[in-house]
Motif scaffolding. Structure first.
Motif, mmCIF file in Angstrom:
data_model
loop_
_atom_site.group_PDB
_atom_site.id
_atom_site.type_symbol
_atom_site.label_atom_id
_atom_site.label_comp_id
_atom_site.label_asym_id
_atom_site.label_seq_id
_atom_site.Cartn_x
_atom_site.Cartn_y
_atom_site.Cartn_z
ATOM 1 N N ALA A 19 0.995 -0.957 0.120
ATOM 2 C CA ALA A 19 -0.008 0.023 0.064
ATOM 3 C C ALA A 19 0.803 1.308 -0.123
ATOM 4 N N SER A 20 0.317 2.304 -0.021
ATOM 5 C CA SER A 20 1.008 3.636 -0.196
ATOM 6 C C SER A 20 1.365 4.275 1.055
ATOM 7 N N ARG A 21 0.674 3.744 2.084
ATOM 8 C CA ARG A 21 0.811 4.532 3.371
ATOM 9 C C ARG A 21 2.516 3.750 3.835
ATOM 10 N N THR A 22 3.010 4.722 4.661
ATOM 11 C CA THR A 22 4.385 4.351 5.103
ATOM 12 C C THR A 22 4.209 3.371 6.335
ATOM 13 N N LEU A 23 3.206 3.790 7.135
ATOM 14 C CA LEU A 23 2.761 3.142 8.517
ATOM 15 C C LEU A 23 1.360 2.763 8.442
ATOM 16 N N GLN A 24 1.109 1.419 8.737
ATOM 17 C CA GLN A 24 -0.353 1.007 8.948
ATOM 18 C C GLN A 24 -0.505 -0.099 9.815
ATOM 19 N N LYS A 25 -1.544 -0.214 10.573
ATOM 20 C CA LYS A 25 -1.943 -1.275 11.405
ATOM 21 C C LYS A 25 -2.261 -2.500 10.386
ATOM 22 N N VAL A 26 -1.587 -3.722 10.907
ATOM 23 C CA VAL A 26 -1.812 -5.067 10.254
ATOM 24 C C VAL A 26 -2.695 -5.864 11.405
ATOM 25 N N GLY A 27 -3.801 -5.995 11.193
ATOM 26 C CA GLY A 27 -4.772 -6.763 12.479
ATOM 27 C C GLY A 27 -5.182 -7.799 12.109
ATOM 28 N N GLY A 28 -5.753 -8.605 12.747
ATOM 29 C CA GLY A 28 -6.445 -9.943 12.716
ATOM 30 C C GLY A 28 -5.729 -10.932 13.644
ATOM 31 N N ASP A 29 -6.742 -12.125 14.039
ATOM 32 C CA ASP A 29 -6.289 -13.077 14.804
ATOM 33 C C ASP A 29 -4.883 -13.828 14.342
ATOM 34 N N GLY A 30 -5.188 -14.064 12.979
ATOM 35 C CA GLY A 30 -4.079 -14.777 12.434
ATOM 36 C C GLY A 30 -2.703 -13.878 12.583
ATOM 37 N N ILE A 31 -2.505 -12.707 12.545
ATOM 38 C CA ILE A 31 -1.384 -12.095 12.740
ATOM 39 C C ILE A 31 -0.808 -12.073 14.247
ATOM 40 N N ARG A 32 -1.983 -11.767 15.008
ATOM 41 C CA ARG A 32 -1.693 -12.074 16.520
ATOM 42 C C ARG A 32 -1.111 -13.253 16.782
ATOM 43 N N LEU A 57 -6.528 -19.265 6.954
ATOM 44 C CA LEU A 57 -5.245 -19.761 6.449
ATOM 45 C C LEU A 57 -4.638 -18.832 5.372
ATOM 46 N N PHE A 58 -5.855 -18.334 4.529
ATOM 47 C CA PHE A 58 -5.270 -17.690 3.636
ATOM 48 C C PHE A 58 -4.547 -16.235 3.601
ATOM 49 N N SER A 59 -5.004 -15.778 4.663
ATOM 50 C CA SER A 59 -4.557 -14.474 5.254
ATOM 51 C C SER A 59 -3.287 -14.626 5.757
ATOM 52 N N LEU A 60 -2.592 -15.906 6.079
ATOM 53 C CA LEU A 60 -1.238 -16.006 6.526
ATOM 54 C C LEU A 60 -0.105 -16.428 5.305
ATOM 55 N N LEU A 61 -1.058 -16.938 4.293
ATOM 56 C CA LEU A 61 -0.238 -17.453 3.139
ATOM 57 C C LEU A 61 0.279 -16.051 2.116
ATOM 58 N N CYS A 62 1.382 -16.267 1.635
ATOM 59 C CA CYS A 62 2.018 -14.977 0.836
ATOM 60 C C CYS A 62 1.222 -15.594 -0.582
ATOM 61 N N PRO A 63 1.091 -14.829 -1.676
ATOM 62 C CA PRO A 63 0.446 -14.804 -3.005
ATOM 63 C C PRO A 63 0.951 -16.015 -3.558
ATOM 64 N N GLU A 64 2.284 -16.419 -3.720
ATOM 65 C CA GLU A 64 2.721 -17.473 -4.241
ATOM 66 C C GLU A 64 2.279 -18.818 -3.466
ATOM 67 N N ASP A 65 2.191 -18.976 -2.065
ATOM 68 C CA ASP A 65 1.718 -20.019 -1.761
ATOM 69 C C ASP A 65 0.358 -20.340 -1.852
ATOM 70 N N CYS A 66 -0.635 -19.308 -2.125
ATOM 71 C CA CYS A 66 -2.042 -19.518 -2.513
ATOM 72 C C CYS A 66 -2.008 -19.993 -3.949
ATOM 73 N N GLU A 67 -1.078 -19.505 -4.825
ATOM 74 C CA GLU A 67 -1.010 -20.110 -6.058
ATOM 75 C C GLU A 67 -0.475 -21.540 -6.146
ATOM 76 N N ASP A 68 0.233 -21.873 -5.231
ATOM 77 C CA ASP A 68 0.786 -23.355 -5.121
ATOM 78 C C ASP A 68 -0.556 -24.163 -4.446
ATOM 79 N N VAL A 69 -1.625 -23.541 -3.726
ATOM 80 C CA VAL A 69 -2.628 -24.496 -3.147
ATOM 81 C C VAL A 69 -3.420 -24.694 -4.426
ATOM 82 N N VAL A 70 -3.680 -23.538 -5.264
ATOM 83 C CA VAL A 70 -4.787 -23.716 -6.450
ATOM 84 C C VAL A 70 -4.105 -24.787 -7.397
#
Length: 177
Positions: A19-32, A57-70
Motif C-alpha cells: 500500500a502507499s502508506r508508510t505506516l499502517q496497522k496490520v490486524g487480525g487473529d492470524g497476525i496476532r 489460513l489464506f491471510s497467512l499465506l503469501c501470494p505464491e503459496d495461494c497459487e501453489d494451493v490452487v
C-alpha cells in the motif's frame, strides 16, 4: 532481531506493505497468533499461551503459496501444470494447465485481500479459467468457462491433503492448529 526469511512472513503483512502508506496497522487473529508463535520461538523463556482462535489460513499465506494451493488442487482434479507458464510476464494468469483426459486447457488467476476479481476479464480464454479470491471478492456475471473456487473448499482441501502441500504451507497450518 531477525526472525526468518521472506517466505516466513504472513501474506497479510506482505500485502499491507504494498500500500502507499508508510505506516499502517496490520490486524487480525492470524497476525496476532503468528506474532505470539514467532515470539515464543525467539524468546522461549517467556512464552505466550497461544489462544484457540479460528483464523483464516489464506491471510497467512503469501501470494505464491495461494497459487501453489490452487495448482496442487487442480492437479488432484486431473490437470497437469506447465511450470514454464509460471512467469512474471504472464500478466493475466498465474499459470496454465491441461486436463489429462479431455486435453482441455485451463488457466488460473489468484488474488488476495480486497482485490476484486471480475469474471468477464477472463471469459475469452479458450478453455477453463479457475479464479481464486481468498476473501471471496468476485463480481459480475458468471460465465460457463469461468469457475470461482470457494475459500472454504480450498481450506478443506488443505486440511485433507497437507502431505501434498509445500513445507511452508504445512508450517502455517501447524501454527493455526
Amino acid at each position: 532481531a531477525c526472525v526468518g526469511e521472506m517466505h516466513e512472513v504472513p501474506g497479510k503483512v506482505i500485502n499491507s506493505l504494498r500500500a502507499s502508506r508508510t505506516l499502517q496497522k496490520v490486524g487480525g487473529d492470524g497476525i496476532r497468533l503468528f506474532t505470539m508463535f514467532t515470539s515464543n520461538s525467539v524468546h522461549p523463556g517467556e512464552p505466550y499461551i497461544l489462544p484457540d482462535v479460528d483464523c483464516d489460513l489464506f491471510s497467512l499465506l503469501c501470494p505464491e503459496d495461494c497459487e501453489d494451493v490452487v495448482g496442487v488442487y487442480l492437479q488432484t482434479k486431473g490437470y497437469v501444470l506447465f511450470p514454464g507458464t509460471c512467469k512474471a510476464d504472464t500478466m493475466q494468469f498465474e499459470f496454465v494447465l491441461r486436463h489429462r483426459e479431455s486435453g482441455r486447457y485451463a488457466a488460473v488467476q489468484v488474488k488476495q485481500g480486497g482485490a476484486v476479481i471480475h469474471d468477464q476479464d477472463y471469459c475469452q480464454f479458450d478453455g477453463d479459467v479457475f479464479l481464486f479470491q481468498t476473501s471471496g471478492a468476485y463480481e459480475g456475471p458468471q460465465f460457463p468457462n469461468v469457475h470461482r473456487l470457494d475459500t472454504q473448499e480450498m481450506q478443506v482441501f488443505c486440511e485433507s491433503n497437507p502431505n501434498l502441500l509445500p513445507a511452508r504451507i504445512q508450517r502455517w497450518m501447524a501454527i493455526l492448529d
